[in-house]
Design an enzyme around this catalytic site. Structure first.
Site, short mmCIF file in Angstrom:
data_model
loop_
_atom_site.label_atom_id
_atom_site.label_comp_id
_atom_site.label_asym_id
_atom_site.label_seq_id
_atom_site.Cartn_x
_atom_site.Cartn_y
_atom_site.Cartn_z
N GLU A 355 37.39 -56.50 12.58
CA GLU A 355 36.83 -56.61 11.23
C GLU A 355 36.29 -58.02 10.98
O GLU A 355 35.34 -58.19 10.20
CB GLU A 355 37.91 -56.26 10.19
CG GLU A 355 37.33 -55.84 8.84
CD GLU A 355 38.37 -55.22 7.92
OE1 GLU A 355 38.35 -53.99 7.75
OE2 GLU A 355 39.21 -55.96 7.37
N HIS A 387 51.67 -46.02 32.44
CA HIS A 387 51.63 -44.60 32.77
C HIS A 387 50.55 -43.88 31.97
O HIS A 387 50.58 -42.65 31.85
CB HIS A 387 53.00 -43.97 32.53
CG HIS A 387 54.07 -44.56 33.39
ND1 HIS A 387 54.39 -44.05 34.63
CD2 HIS A 387 54.87 -45.64 33.22
CE1 HIS A 387 55.35 -44.78 35.17
NE2 HIS A 387 55.66 -45.76 34.34
N LYS A 515 32.16 -46.11 2.35
CA LYS A 515 32.83 -45.90 1.06
C LYS A 515 31.83 -45.46 -0.01
O LYS A 515 32.12 -44.58 -0.83
CB LYS A 515 33.54 -47.18 0.61
CG LYS A 515 34.77 -47.51 1.44
CD LYS A 515 35.70 -48.50 0.75
CE LYS A 515 35.10 -49.86 0.60
NZ LYS A 515 36.08 -50.86 0.10
#
Length: 549
Positions: A355, A387, A515
């Site tokens: 960000e 893994h 937004k």
């Protein structure tokens, strides 16, 4: 701060030439050339944190040129500007002073000629008193019972930091149970509310403006759930506190403004855990441990501000990261903590870095098209990651520099668990740096009684090229102090790279467009009418949703 395109500097051009010769030299060859490379390529902080960067494809010449680049990009001036309260967040006309929140020296820090430290100290004192009352049981819910559970409702910086730290410091946890709700998906709040009792739960609503859509949606759902049992709206004040600056909206919600903890516009969300946003941390581990967290960060601040560039840990990590992305071609960095308590550390700095430095426009307003800015940050705790995705790090076609982090001392000394964990920590960086040659693979088969004719087809698949860059960060023990120092170290690394990328690291306009469009779409979802106002894909998705819901 000066606005300097790094590619125009003499150092950048010298680094390009240096890379042409250096790229042919492997990490293994560097260790052969420099017998005590570890000593020359490692730094220590407070005798509690050791940073070994020797397993990177850098030489003293590389580091010298990178430091020259920092000088040409006016890094030291930028550091002074940030710490002194200059408004280096130009697009929002704000200072950047998360360092003031943990300024345990209490030296004056001026913004527009006013010392911010008295206000910082006043909020800390208020937090301390609040924590004492809640932790001691003096604070009672509406039925006279003490608080047992705290639910932090926030998103982004109001969630990621507090959640990461409370998990990292679980060994210091008191009797309070902490819960974190962030996602506007109703599942998150619904599942959390199943675990708590309205009579003994305290909600912290973390939103500077008290208008954040996700946070306020969850807060109102929590309020409705609470009132379904408590009935009387006056009881809200005993079970809700606000981390905000909007006293009017806080009061309208039903929260006593005496239980509103403020912070300032010079505190960025992703750097806010040091502020009132960290109240959940202080409630979880006690205020004295929260102060130790601040103290560790402050010590790293002092190191960052005063250590010469050759001994400066955040700057060194930033310069090597810049080298890896802009000259060696890496596009990602993995953060791999060998400590289960740090399982959210990579996610926290995924926000912190991406960000901050995920920008394509420089401080001159020009599009960046000839160098890389922030890398993709990701990671998981070891040994789980071994893994899962280490295969690609070892043998894939993408270069992925890694930070390995481990404590020398564990909080849970069960049998030989920690020795096994640390043996993997040490082994992975060795394997990534030095790999395994065809000859070594063949010798292993011969030793196991196989003939080379039997195994020649499988040999290529067991070769490891090595030459994968890593940093090893060994911490004496994960404590509030050392965790504070680690977090601040990465914060300053991000800042240094932002300065040198010539970008604004403390705004985040990239989150706004989505937004805005969501606010436009939301009313369109209120009915079953066919939507035709968007592109064909978005229209099709919305209309299918309406059919299926």
């Amino acid at each position: 701060m000066k606005n300097i395109n790094p590619t125009t500097t003499n150092a950048w051009k010298a680094l390009q030439q240096h890379h042409k010769t250096q790229s042919a030299v492997t990490i293994q060859q560097l260790f052969a050339q420099e017998k005590d490379r570890f000593t020359d390529y490692s730094l220590s902080f407070n005798n509690e944190v050791l940073v070994d960067f020797s397993k990177n494809n850098v030489t003293k010449e590389t580091l010298g040129l990178l430091r020259q680049l920092a000088q040409e990009c006016a890094l030291s001036e930028a550091v002074d500007a940030m710490f002194s309260g200059a408004k280096i967040n130009k697009t929002e006309d704000r200072a950047v002073l998360h360092t003031a929140l943990r300024n345990r020296s209490n030296s004056p820090v001026l913004v527009d000629g006013k010392d911010v430290m008295p206000e910082v100290n006043a909020v800390l004192a208020k937090m301390k008193d609040f924590c004492h009352r809640v932790i001691s049981g003096e604070w009672k819910g509406y039925t006279g019972k003490a608080i047992t559970d705290v639910v932090n409702i926030g998103i982004g910086g109001s969630d990621l930091g507090p959640y990461m730290v409370t998990e990292a410091l679980r060994p210091y946890k008191n009797h309070l149970n902490l819960h974190f709700v962030s996602n506007v998906d109703g599942t998150h709040i619904a599942e959390t509310l199943k675990k708590v009792n309205p009579e003994t739960t305290l909600f912290l609503v973390a939103s500077k403006t008290f208008t954040t859509q996700e946070t306020m949606t969850n807060a109102h759902s929590a309020r409705n759930w609470f009132l379904a049992t408590a009935k009387d709206e006056s009881h809200v004040a005993k079970h809700f506190a606000a981390l905000s600056t909007n006293s009017k909206a806080v009061a309208e919600f039903g929260i006593d403004t005496n239980n509103m903890f403020e912070f300032w516009d010079w505190v960025g969300g992703r750097y806010s855990l040091w502020s009132a946003i960290g109240l959940s941390i202080a409630l979880s581990i006690g205020f004295e441990h929260f102060e130790a967290l601040l103290a560790g960060a402050h010590e790293m601040d002092k190191h960052f501000r005063t250590a010469p560039i050759e001994q400066n840990i955040p700057t060194t990590l930033a310069l090597i990261g810049l080298w890896n992305t802009n000259f060696l071609g890496a596009q990602t960095e993995a953060i791999l903590p060998y400590d289960q308590y740090l399982h959210r550390f990579a996610a926290y700095f995924q926000q912190g870095n991406m960000e901050s430095n995920g920008k394509y426009v420089d401080r001159n307003g020009e599009v960046i098209d000839n160098y890389q800015t922030g890398p993709i940050i990701w990671g998981e705790p070891g040994t789980n990651g071994q893994h899962a995705f280490y295969q690609l790090i070892h043998q894939g076609t993408t270069l992925i520099p890694c930070d390995f982090i481990a404590p020398a001392q564990t909080h849970n000394p069960l049998a030989d668990h920690h020795e096994k964990l640390l043996s993997n920590f040490f082994a992975q960086t060795e394997a990534l740096a030095f790999g395994k040659t065809k000859e070594e693979v063949e010798a292993e088969f011969v030793k196991a009684g196989k003939s080379l004719d039997e195994v020649k087809e499988v040999v290529p698949f067991k070769v490891f090229t090595g030459n994968k860059p890593t940093n090893s960060i060994l911490v004496q023990k994960i404590t509030p102090f050392t965790l504070g120092a680690l977090i601040a170290m990465y914060e300053h690394k991000i800042f240094v790279q932002g300065v040198m990328f010539n970008i604004y690291s403390f705004d985040q306009w990239g989150v706004e467009l989505g937004k805005q469009l969501a606010n436009r779409i939301l009313p369109e979802l209120a009915n079953r009418e066919t939507i035709t106002t968007h592109d064909s894909s978005t229209n099709g998705l919305i209309n299918q949703y309406k059919q299926w819901r």
